[in-house]
Design a protein around this motif. Structure first.
Motif, PDB file in Angstrom:
ATOM      1  N   ILE A 105       7.221  -2.390 -10.652  1.00 44.78           N
ATOM      2  CA  ILE A 105       6.994  -1.584  -9.442  1.00 44.78           C
ATOM      3  C   ILE A 105       7.034  -0.094  -9.771  1.00 44.78           C
ATOM      4  CG2 ILE A 105       7.976  -0.973  -7.208  1.00 44.78           C
ATOM      5  CD1 ILE A 105       8.884  -3.856  -6.923  1.00 44.78           C
ATOM      6  N   THR A 106       7.994   0.297 -10.621  1.00 43.01           N
ATOM      7  CA  THR A 106       8.113   1.714 -10.977  1.00 43.01           C
ATOM      8  C   THR A 106       6.874   2.220 -11.693  1.00 43.01           C
ATOM      9  OG1 THR A 106      10.515   1.437 -11.167  1.00 43.01           O
ATOM     10  CG2 THR A 106       9.542   3.377 -12.216  1.00 43.01           C
ATOM     11  N   VAL A 107       6.275   1.369 -12.511  1.00 45.78           N
ATOM     12  CA  VAL A 107       5.095   1.796 -13.268  1.00 45.78           C
ATOM     13  C   VAL A 107       3.841   1.751 -12.399  1.00 45.78           C
ATOM     14  CG1 VAL A 107       3.621   1.228 -15.223  1.00 45.78           C
ATOM     15  CG2 VAL A 107       6.100   1.132 -15.468  1.00 45.78           C
ATOM     16  N   LEU A 108       3.684   0.691 -11.606  1.00 49.12           N
ATOM     17  CA  LEU A 108       2.434   0.502 -10.870  1.00 49.12           C
ATOM     18  C   LEU A 108       2.328   1.369  -9.624  1.00 49.12           C
ATOM     19  CD1 LEU A 108       1.872  -3.363 -11.104  1.00 49.12           C
ATOM     20  CD2 LEU A 108       0.784  -1.543 -12.428  1.00 49.12           C
ATOM     21  N   THR A 109       3.453   1.687  -8.988  1.00 40.73           N
ATOM     22  CA  THR A 109       3.389   2.436  -7.730  1.00 40.73           C
ATOM     23  C   THR A 109       2.679   3.781  -7.874  1.00 40.73           C
ATOM     24  OG1 THR A 109       5.377   1.346  -6.893  1.00 40.73           O
ATOM     25  CG2 THR A 109       4.758   3.440  -5.878  1.00 40.73           C
ATOM     26  N   PRO A 110       3.036   4.622  -8.857  1.00 44.76           N
ATOM     27  CA  PRO A 110       2.300   5.892  -8.981  1.00 44.76           C
ATOM     28  C   PRO A 110       0.819   5.692  -9.294  1.00 44.76           C
ATOM     29  CG  PRO A 110       4.352   5.958 -10.230  1.00 44.76           C
ATOM     30  CD  PRO A 110       4.138   4.532  -9.838  1.00 44.76           C
ATOM     31  N   VAL A 111       0.496   4.673 -10.088  1.00 44.85           N
ATOM     32  CA  VAL A 111      -0.905   4.448 -10.457  1.00 44.85           C
ATOM     33  C   VAL A 111      -1.721   4.026  -9.240  1.00 44.85           C
ATOM     34  CG1 VAL A 111      -2.445   3.082 -11.899  1.00 44.85           C
ATOM     35  CG2 VAL A 111      -0.265   3.883 -12.821  1.00 44.85           C
ATOM     36  N   LEU A 112      -1.213   3.025  -8.523  1.00 46.81           N
ATOM     37  CA  LEU A 112      -1.947   2.530  -7.361  1.00 46.81           C
ATOM     38  C   LEU A 112      -2.035   3.580  -6.255  1.00 46.81           C
ATOM     39  CD1 LEU A 112      -0.538  -1.117  -7.161  1.00 46.81           C
ATOM     40  CD2 LEU A 112      -2.709  -0.335  -8.138  1.00 46.81           C
ATOM     41  N   ALA A 113      -0.910   4.286  -6.003  1.00 43.05           N
ATOM     42  CA  ALA A 113      -0.935   5.322  -4.964  1.00 43.05           C
ATOM     43  C   ALA A 113      -1.880   6.449  -5.331  1.00 43.05           C
ATOM     44  CB  ALA A 113       0.481   5.856  -4.737  1.00 43.05           C
ATOM     45  N   GLY A 114      -1.889   6.825  -6.591  1.00 43.17           N
ATOM     46  CA  GLY A 114      -2.794   7.895  -7.011  1.00 43.17           C
ATOM     47  C   GLY A 114      -4.248   7.491  -6.899  1.00 43.17           C
ATOM     48  N   THR A 115      -4.542   6.231  -7.258  1.00 42.53           N
ATOM     49  CA  THR A 115      -5.921   5.757  -7.130  1.00 42.53           C
ATOM     50  C   THR A 115      -6.373   5.741  -5.671  1.00 42.53           C
ATOM     51  OG1 THR A 115      -5.603   4.384  -9.103  1.00 42.53           O
ATOM     52  CG2 THR A 115      -7.464   3.865  -7.687  1.00 42.53           C
ATOM     53  N   ALA A 116      -5.503   5.218  -4.801  1.00 47.47           N
ATOM     54  CA  ALA A 116      -5.846   5.176  -3.373  1.00 47.47           C
ATOM     55  C   ALA A 116      -6.010   6.576  -2.811  1.00 47.47           C
ATOM     56  CB  ALA A 116      -4.758   4.410  -2.620  1.00 47.47           C
ATOM     57  N   ALA A 117      -5.130   7.498  -3.208  1.00 51.21           N
ATOM     58  CA  ALA A 117      -5.246   8.869  -2.709  1.00 51.21           C
ATOM     59  C   ALA A 117      -6.568   9.493  -3.137  1.00 51.21           C
ATOM     60  CB  ALA A 117      -4.071   9.698  -3.228  1.00 51.21           C
ATOM     61  N   PHE A 118      -6.972   9.290  -4.365  1.00 53.62           N
ATOM     62  CA  PHE A 118      -8.243   9.860  -4.846  1.00 53.62           C
ATOM     63  C   PHE A 118      -9.433   9.299  -4.061  1.00 53.62           C
ATOM     64  CE2 PHE A 118     -11.920   9.419  -7.675  1.00 53.62           C
ATOM     65  CZ  PHE A 118     -12.167  10.756  -7.956  1.00 53.62           C
ATOM     66  N   ILE A 119      -9.427   7.969  -3.847  1.00 51.56           N
ATOM     67  CA  ILE A 119     -10.558   7.341  -3.146  1.00 51.56           C
ATOM     68  C   ILE A 119     -10.646   7.820  -1.695  1.00 51.56           C
ATOM     69  CG2 ILE A 119     -11.452   5.137  -2.323  1.00 51.56           C
ATOM     70  CD1 ILE A 119     -10.330   3.869  -4.865  1.00 51.56           C
ATOM     71  N   PHE A 120      -9.517   7.809  -0.977  1.00 48.99           N
ATOM     72  CA  PHE A 120      -9.536   8.197   0.424  1.00 48.99           C
ATOM     73  C   PHE A 120      -9.878   9.675   0.600  1.00 48.99           C
ATOM     74  CE2 PHE A 120      -7.181   4.233   1.128  1.00 48.99           C
ATOM     75  CZ  PHE A 120      -7.800   3.763   2.271  1.00 48.99           C
ATOM     76  N   LEU A 121      -9.304  10.514  -0.243  1.00 50.19           N
ATOM     77  CA  LEU A 121      -9.596  11.941  -0.108  1.00 50.19           C
ATOM     78  C   LEU A 121     -11.058  12.234  -0.433  1.00 50.19           C
ATOM     79  CD1 LEU A 121      -6.385  13.555  -1.663  1.00 50.19           C
ATOM     80  CD2 LEU A 121      -7.075  13.566   0.757  1.00 50.19           C
ATOM     81  N   LEU A 122     -11.567  11.620  -1.486  1.00 46.03           N
ATOM     82  CA  LEU A 122     -12.965  11.859  -1.857  1.00 46.03           C
ATOM     83  C   LEU A 122     -13.913  11.377  -0.754  1.00 46.03           C
ATOM     84  CD1 LEU A 122     -15.023  12.770  -3.978  1.00 46.03           C
ATOM     85  CD2 LEU A 122     -14.918  10.455  -4.953  1.00 46.03           C
ATOM     86  N   ALA A 123     -13.663  10.162  -0.290  1.00 40.36           N
ATOM     87  CA  ALA A 123     -14.552   9.635   0.757  1.00 40.36           C
ATOM     88  C   ALA A 123     -14.413  10.415   2.059  1.00 40.36           C
ATOM     89  CB  ALA A 123     -14.236   8.157   0.993  1.00 40.36           C
ATOM     90  N   GLY A 124     -13.195  10.785   2.424  1.00 42.44           N
ATOM     91  CA  GLY A 124     -12.984  11.507   3.682  1.00 42.44           C
ATOM     92  C   GLY A 124     -13.656  12.865   3.681  1.00 42.44           C
ATOM     93  N   TYR A 125     -13.533  13.624   2.588  1.00 43.44           N
ATOM     94  CA  TYR A 125     -14.141  14.952   2.562  1.00 43.44           C
ATOM     95  C   TYR A 125     -15.665  14.858   2.437  1.00 43.44           C
ATOM     96  CZ  TYR A 125      -9.676  17.401   2.392  1.00 43.44           C
ATOM     97  OH  TYR A 125      -8.437  17.918   2.723  1.00 43.44           O
ATOM     98  N   LEU A 126     -16.184  13.825   1.783  1.00 44.71           N
ATOM     99  CA  LEU A 126     -17.634  13.655   1.741  1.00 44.71           C
ATOM    100  C   LEU A 126     -18.194  13.321   3.120  1.00 44.71           C
ATOM    101  CD1 LEU A 126     -18.153  11.687  -1.609  1.00 44.71           C
ATOM    102  CD2 LEU A 126     -18.711  14.081  -1.134  1.00 44.71           C
ATOM    103  N   LEU A 127     -17.469  12.505   3.867  1.00 39.83           N
ATOM    104  CA  LEU A 127     -17.926  12.171   5.216  1.00 39.83           C
ATOM    105  C   LEU A 127     -17.879  13.377   6.141  1.00 39.83           C
ATOM    106  CD1 LEU A 127     -16.269   8.650   5.702  1.00 39.83           C
ATOM    107  CD2 LEU A 127     -18.700   9.162   5.361  1.00 39.83           C
TER     108      LEU A 127
END
Length: 271
Positions: A104-126
């Motif tokens: 959990i300690t290793v995967l949480t930053p990776v998964l959260a960072g990936t989700a943040a990048f996708i949502f921010l990129l898609a949101g600002y493009l929209l």
């Protein structure tokens, strides 16, 4: 060729031998018999010589060392059996819990960072569209939320590593705490240390200072030739064949009386 490893001294006890040697050299000035340290030979030279003669020095306390090792092995056997018994129960659950926590300690930053990048990129493009969709702001908000989760996970992991490092750094090794050992093991260990110091290390250092040119084998305590028992016996008196018992009279014989063919039987009578 240096004798850097004693055949009967276990590798785990080698540092203890070196500590006793270093302590003896450190307090050599307190002993009148070692007052010459630094005049003929310095502490570094003496230490090197003593390490070269480890096998010979530790052999002087071999009896005490065997007793100490035996007591220590008897202590370890019940501990290992208890560890095996609990390995399938509490130990296994602790290992599984620790494994899940590490994942959990290793995967949480990776998964959260990936989700943040996708949502921010898609949101600002929209939001660049005219007019922007109504859910564009929601995606941007979700992106910043996952970015905050990623930062919090990284901070928690860093704090966990720092706490673990501090705990390991302040923890005292088990082998250095005398109170952790049972009385019989501690007593056997102290007896070995005392015998090693008094019968091995100190005599070696005294003889090294008295005769700096002698080699380790000649200087090691209790290795002189007059300590080797001599077995007395008289070798059998082997005599050579020429010096054996007097030979008796030789048997005599005469050769048979052979006659020539001319004087044979009647069939050979002369005409």
């Amino acid at each position: 060729m240096h004798m850097n490893s004693a055949p009967h001294l276990l590798a785990e006890d080698r540092p203890e031998y070196e500590r006793i040697l270093d302590d003896a050299l450190r307090h050599a000035h307190e002993r009148p018999d070692l007052a010459a340290v630094g005049e003929r030979l310095n502490a570094v030279q003496l230490r090197t010589m003593a390490l070269d003669a480890t096998a010979l020095i530790t052999a002087t306390a071999a009896t005490e060392y065997r007793h100490y090792v035996k007591a220590r092995e008897e202590l370890r056997v019940p501990t290992e059996e208890a560890g095996e018994d609990s390995g399938s129960g509490v130990g296994a659950s602790r290992q599984s819990g620790a494994g899940i926590g590490a994942v959990i300690t290793v995967l949480t930053p990776v998964l959260a960072g990936t989700a943040a990048f996708i949502f921010l990129l898609a949101g600002y493009l929209l939001k660049l569209l005219a007019p922007p969709p109504s859910f564009a702001s929601t995606m941007v908000t979700a992106g910043w939320f996952f970015a905050a989760v990623m930062a919090a996970a990284i901070l928690a992991a860093a704090i966990g590593l720092l706490v673990t490092a501090l705990r390991n750094g302040s923890a005292q090794p088990v082998e250095d705490t005398e109170a952790e050992l049972p009385e019989d093991v501690a007593r056997a260990r102290e007896a070995w240390r005392h015998a090693l110091l008094e019968r091995g290390i100190l005599p070696f250092l005294r003889e090294a200072l008295a005769d700096p040119g002698a080699g380790p084998a000649a200087r090691a305590p209790e290795r002189s030739a007059n300590r080797i028992p001599k077995v007395g016996y008289t070798p059998p008196d082997f005599s050579s064949p020429d010096q054996g018992p007097a030979a008796g009279p030789r048997p005599t014989f005469t050769s048979p009386d052979f006659t020539s063919p001319d004087f044979g039987g009647p069939e050979h009578e002369p005409d």
